[in-house]
Design an enzyme around this catalytic site. Structure first.
Site, PDB file in Angstrom:
ATOM      1  N   CYS A 336       0.783  -1.241   0.000  1.00 23.21           N
ATOM      2  CA  CYS A 336       0.000   0.000   0.000  1.00 23.21           C
ATOM      3  C   CYS A 336       0.818   1.297   0.000  1.00 23.21           C
ATOM      4  O   CYS A 336       0.494   2.202  -0.766  1.00 23.21           O
ATOM      5  CB  CYS A 336      -1.039   0.007   1.124  1.00 23.21           C
ATOM      6  SG  CYS A 336      -0.788  -1.142   2.456  1.00 23.21           S
ATOM      7  N   ARG A 365       6.743 -11.389   4.949  1.00 20.57           N
ATOM      8  CA  ARG A 365       6.339 -11.167   6.336  1.00 20.57           C
ATOM      9  C   ARG A 365       6.988 -12.221   7.208  1.00 20.57           C
ATOM     10  O   ARG A 365       7.028 -13.402   6.839  1.00 20.57           O
ATOM     11  CB  ARG A 365       4.817 -11.256   6.475  1.00 20.57           C
ATOM     12  CG  ARG A 365       4.126 -10.189   5.656  1.00 20.57           C
ATOM     13  CD  ARG A 365       2.630 -10.233   5.861  1.00 20.57           C
ATOM     14  NE  ARG A 365       1.991  -9.289   4.948  1.00 20.57           N
ATOM     15  CZ  ARG A 365       0.688  -9.210   4.735  1.00 20.57           C
ATOM     16  NH1 ARG A 365      -0.116 -10.031   5.408  1.00 20.57           N
ATOM     17  NH2 ARG A 365       0.185  -8.334   3.914  1.00 20.57           N
ATOM     18  N   GLN A 383       0.629 -11.074  -3.362  1.00 23.84           N
ATOM     19  CA  GLN A 383      -0.779 -10.709  -3.196  1.00 23.84           C
ATOM     20  C   GLN A 383      -1.327 -10.244  -4.529  1.00 23.84           C
ATOM     21  O   GLN A 383      -0.637  -9.545  -5.275  1.00 23.84           O
ATOM     22  CB  GLN A 383      -0.906  -9.544  -2.214  1.00 23.84           C
ATOM     23  CG  GLN A 383      -0.564  -9.907  -0.787  1.00 23.84           C
ATOM     24  CD  GLN A 383      -0.768  -8.713   0.118  1.00 23.84           C
ATOM     25  OE1 GLN A 383      -0.188  -7.660  -0.105  1.00 23.84           O
ATOM     26  NE2 GLN A 383      -1.592  -8.879   1.146  1.00 23.84           N
ATOM     27  N   ASP A 385      -3.049  -7.749  -5.301  1.00 27.65           N
ATOM     28  CA  ASP A 385      -3.380  -6.575  -4.521  1.00 27.65           C
ATOM     29  C   ASP A 385      -3.918  -5.454  -5.404  1.00 27.65           C
ATOM     30  O   ASP A 385      -3.568  -5.363  -6.573  1.00 27.65           O
ATOM     31  CB  ASP A 385      -2.080  -6.084  -3.858  1.00 27.65           C
ATOM     32  CG  ASP A 385      -2.344  -5.370  -2.558  1.00 27.65           C
ATOM     33  OD1 ASP A 385      -3.512  -5.251  -2.166  1.00 27.65           O
ATOM     34  OD2 ASP A 385      -1.362  -4.925  -1.933  1.00 27.65           O
ATOM     35  N   HIS A 387      -5.289  -1.146  -4.734  1.00 23.34           N
ATOM     36  CA  HIS A 387      -5.772  -0.077  -3.862  1.00 23.34           C
ATOM     37  C   HIS A 387      -6.634   0.842  -4.688  1.00 23.34           C
ATOM     38  O   HIS A 387      -6.252   1.246  -5.777  1.00 23.34           O
ATOM     39  CB  HIS A 387      -4.586   0.659  -3.235  1.00 23.34           C
ATOM     40  CG  HIS A 387      -3.842  -0.233  -2.290  1.00 23.34           C
ATOM     41  ND1 HIS A 387      -2.788  -1.003  -2.690  1.00 23.34           N
ATOM     42  CD2 HIS A 387      -4.064  -0.523  -0.988  1.00 23.34           C
ATOM     43  CE1 HIS A 387      -2.375  -1.732  -1.667  1.00 23.34           C
ATOM     44  NE2 HIS A 387      -3.125  -1.479  -0.624  1.00 23.34           N
ATOM     45  N   LYS A 467     -14.136  -4.266   7.208  1.00 22.40           N
ATOM     46  CA  LYS A 467     -13.743  -5.088   6.071  1.00 22.40           C
ATOM     47  C   LYS A 467     -14.754  -6.190   5.837  1.00 22.40           C
ATOM     48  O   LYS A 467     -15.574  -6.494   6.707  1.00 22.40           O
ATOM     49  CB  LYS A 467     -12.368  -5.718   6.324  1.00 22.40           C
ATOM     50  CG  LYS A 467     -12.360  -6.687   7.492  1.00 22.40           C
ATOM     51  CD  LYS A 467     -11.063  -7.493   7.536  1.00 22.40           C
ATOM     52  CE  LYS A 467     -11.049  -8.424   8.731  1.00 22.40           C
ATOM     53  NZ  LYS A 467      -9.872  -9.282   8.795  1.00 22.40           N
ATOM     54  N   HIS A 513      -8.369  -1.302   0.342  1.00 23.05           N
ATOM     55  CA  HIS A 513      -7.421  -2.376   0.002  1.00 23.05           C
ATOM     56  C   HIS A 513      -8.269  -3.553  -0.429  1.00 23.05           C
ATOM     57  O   HIS A 513      -9.273  -3.832   0.215  1.00 23.05           O
ATOM     58  CB  HIS A 513      -6.634  -2.883   1.215  1.00 23.05           C
ATOM     59  CG  HIS A 513      -5.940  -1.863   2.014  1.00 23.05           C
ATOM     60  ND1 HIS A 513      -4.589  -1.662   1.943  1.00 23.05           N
ATOM     61  CD2 HIS A 513      -6.385  -1.000   2.955  1.00 23.05           C
ATOM     62  CE1 HIS A 513      -4.230  -0.733   2.807  1.00 23.05           C
ATOM     63  NE2 HIS A 513      -5.300  -0.308   3.436  1.00 23.05           N
TER      64      HIS A 513
END
Length: 646
Positions: A336, A365, A383, A385, A387, A467, A513
């Site tokens: 992000c 991670r 991911q 991902d 945004h 979420k 996200h």
RNA sequence: GCCACCGUAACUCAGUUGGUAGAGUAGCUGAUUUGUAAUCAGCCUGUCGUGGGUUCGAUUCCCUCCGGUGGCUCCA
């Protein structure tokens, strides 16, 4: 004694003398029900069968055929297990022993570790105790008496639990010399527990905190009939057979090497091909849905992670910093902040919004070694991902679109059964209530519009926003979390993000996200298990394999392979001088969707003999017909291998 | 990280009063030219996870570390 009126679930009413027991009521309805009865539900409240019913109520007899029935049954089995353990190991102290989603466990504190042989002994003892048909009885006693009782027995964990209970009356359940602190309800006699299997021994901290002592947990499952247990065990075997770690090895899809590091996935050619196919599809769909692709670096300066808040809130999951010319850098745990940097690179107008930045972003991670698990829990993952930067007033429309996108994507992979969880505002949070309310509402509306049933997880949101998580049900009925859509009220503030509105004033955009597949690693692991390695044709690394019967068909077989390749069909050829049965066996074990056998007959007819995955022999068909059929399945991403002929 | 269990050939696994290892599969070589899930023969394969200790001698007993599995905690 006067009668009471009981209304049954089917709408009928029954008059029975007050004081009748739950079992009595069950008997009055039918002997079969009385036999299966585990507990009774009075106006929605569960009660033991051997306790009296004194008042009018709407009732239901609880049997094993319901989630609540499972709970009572498994909870009672955990007591039975504890009973057996106390007989075999009198020094074992009892901690807690609840029913869980599938089965039960009980935690014990015992100096010597339990062994697999112990489990067998405990199972035997349990069968004995069940056979003895010992009544299980509830006793309500004062807190002081309860304390004295358990102190006397040396059950220090129970004492700790009782001390924390607010009530002055404590219920305990007894069966023979065994007694446990328990809210109940329980089955009336140990003989209700028929088929038990103790499954595993594991360590578990007292009350789940690693500051506390590590106890020994025994997991088990039980059923009222042996056949049910056998079915369950067969299911466990099926799960084992589908294990993505095993299939990943067998099908040569991926590996994780001790030498290169745990939790770091090595994608082999076949696995990588599947991944590429997923990625290509993913990119196409994102392009169609108005996303822009971006790429961002793998490391970033400490100051970036300070601004984003990761260094204060997420540091324990980040790898330690590296020094770059005296500046501190960190490997990214999330994408992000970089996407926000791209947003902030120029002044944005309301006309630009919503902006959707998508990236297959690889993040790292830190996960403790003990939690790593194949592809499902790793240290480096990609991911899918994105945004989304959106003006507050467009937020709902946007979320509706995202959820619809999620569902479409997942359906293409062959999943039709979803469960959604909307997590709302936790105690500690940023952003004012109206924002939370608006965003949570948007999620609900989006779920409704997509036809997704959802459950509310009150207070379960991240501190930065509500979420929705979407879980997929796989072929075995297991739920997997992949998709997530999260609002973020935090980052726009931290990064002081703006856009210029119609009013020529600066406004704060919302940040959403979202990940559809979650991580490619986890999604792949799940796909492997869902399909047991037999991927839909469009995903299969090898879509068709040409097998020659003798060397006479060598040239023809190569020609077939080349035509398939030219048509974009992933084909391989096996021309070894082996018997056809042998080659079929190998191709079948590789779970290739179509085996094309070519012998003299096929050469003559310009045909291929098609064997569908699963063993169905379709016989010879013209090569062109096969190619049309398979191309159709691939193009439409069908999950079947059934060729439409013609 | 913690608790339990495990680590022997590329893979699956044997290997008990402690005497430096074996099977099947795979691989390689050759023969075989085969019609829908295993053709035959031969060959090759090991620091017995790592380091240390006990012992004349350790795959075996003890300790350390590394890795895996099932959990605990967390999570895409």
């Amino acid at each position: 004694m006067s009668d009471i009126r009981l209304s049954l679930p089917d709408g009928n009413e029954k008059r029975l003398p007050a004081g009748i027991t739950g079992l009595g009521i069950a008997e009055s309805i039918g002997p079969r029900l009385a036999k299966d009865a585990l507990a009774i539900k009075l106006d929605g409240r569960l009660q033991d069968l051997n306790l009296p019913v004194d008042q009018d109520a709407s009732i239901a007899i609880l049997t094993f055929d319901s989630p609540e029935g499972h709970e009572v049954y498994w909870h009672s089995t955990s007591h039975l297990m504890a009973h057996a353990v106390k007989q075999l190991f009198p020094r074992a102290k009892l901690a807690i022993g609840p029913a869980i989603e599938e089965g039960f466990y009980y935690d014990f504190d015992l100096e010597r570790p339990f062994t697999p042989e112990d489990l067998e002994k405990i199972e035997k003892k349990m069968a004995e105790l069940a056979k003895a048909a010992t009544p299980v009885t509830r006793k309500n006693i004062s807190k002081a008496d309860a304390l004295a009782f358990f102190i006397n027995r040396g059950e220090t964990y129970k004492v700790e639990l009782i001390n924390e209970l607010p009530d002055e009356t404590i219920s305990i359940y007894e069966q023979a010399d065994f007694a446990d602190l328990c809210r109940g309800p329980h089955v009336p006699t140990t003989s209700k527990i028929k088929a038990v299997k103790l499954l595993s021994i594991a360590g578990a901290y007292w009350r789940g905190s690693e500051k506390n002592k590590m106890l020994q947990r025994i997991y088990g499952i039980s059923f009222p009939a042996k056949e049910k247990l056998d079915e369950y065990i067969a299911r466990l075997e099926e799960i084992k057979r589908r294990d993505h770690r095993k299939l990943g090895k067998d099908l040569d899809l991926f590996s994780i090497s001790e030498e290169s590091g745990g939790g770091l996935v090595l994608w082999h050619p076949r696995g990588a091909l599947i991944r590429k196919t997923i990625e290509d599809f993913w990119r196409d769909e994102h392009q169609k849905n108005g996303y822009d692709f971006v790429y961002s670096p793998h490391v970033g300066r400490a100051s970036l992670w300070e601004t984003s808040g990761h260094l204060s809130f997420y540091r324990e999951n980040m790898y330690s910093s590296m020094d770059v010319e005296g500046q501190e850098y960190f490997v990214k745990p999330m994408n992000c902040p970089f996407h926000i940097m791209i947003y902030k690179n120029k002044l944005r107008s309301y006309r630009d919004l919503p902006l959707r930045f998508a990236e297959l972003g690889t993040v790292y991670r830190f996960e403790r070694s003990g939690v790593l698990h194949g592809l499902l829990r790793v240290r480096g993952f990609t991911q899918d991902d994105a945004h989304i930067f959106v003006a507050p007033e467009d937020m709902e429309t946007e979320v509706v679109q995202v959820i619809a996108f999620v569902v479409k994507m997942l359906r293409t992979f062959g999943f039709d059964d979803f469960k959604a969880y909307i997590a709302t505002k936790p105690e500690k949070s940023v952003g004012d209530d109206s924002k939370w309310e608006q965003a949570t509402q948007a999620l609900k509306v989006a779920a409704d519009k997509a036809g997704l049933a959802y459950e509310l997880d009150e207070g379960g949101g991240a501190f930065y926003g509500p979420k929705i998580d979407i879980k997929i049900k796989d072929a075995l009925g297991r739920l997997w979390q992949c998709s997530t859509v999260q609002f973020d009220f935090n980052l726009p503030e931290r990064f002081d993000m703006n856009f210029i509105g119609v009013d020529n004033q600066a406004h704060r955009p919302y940040v959403i996200h979202r990940a559809l597949l979650g991580s490619l690693e986890r999604f792949f692991g799940m796909l492997i298990e869902h399909y047991a390695g037999a991927f839909p044709v469009w995903l299969a690394p090898v879509q068709a394999k040409v097998l020659s019967i003798t060397d006479r068909q060598l040239d023809y077989a190569k020609g077939v392979r080349d035509k398939l390749l030219a048509a974009g069909i992933r084909a391989e050829i096996d021309t070894r001088s082996e018997k056809i049965g042998f080659k079929i066996r190998e191709a079948a074990m590789d779970k290739v969707p179509y085996i094309l056998v070519v012998g003299d007959k096929e050469v003559e007819q310009n045909a291929v003999a098609v064997r569908e995955r699963g063993g169905k022999d379709l016989g010879a068909m013209p090569l062109e017909a096969f190619m049309t059929g398979i191309s159709d399945l691939i193009k439409n991403k069908r999950t079947t291998t059934e060729l439409t002929r013609g």
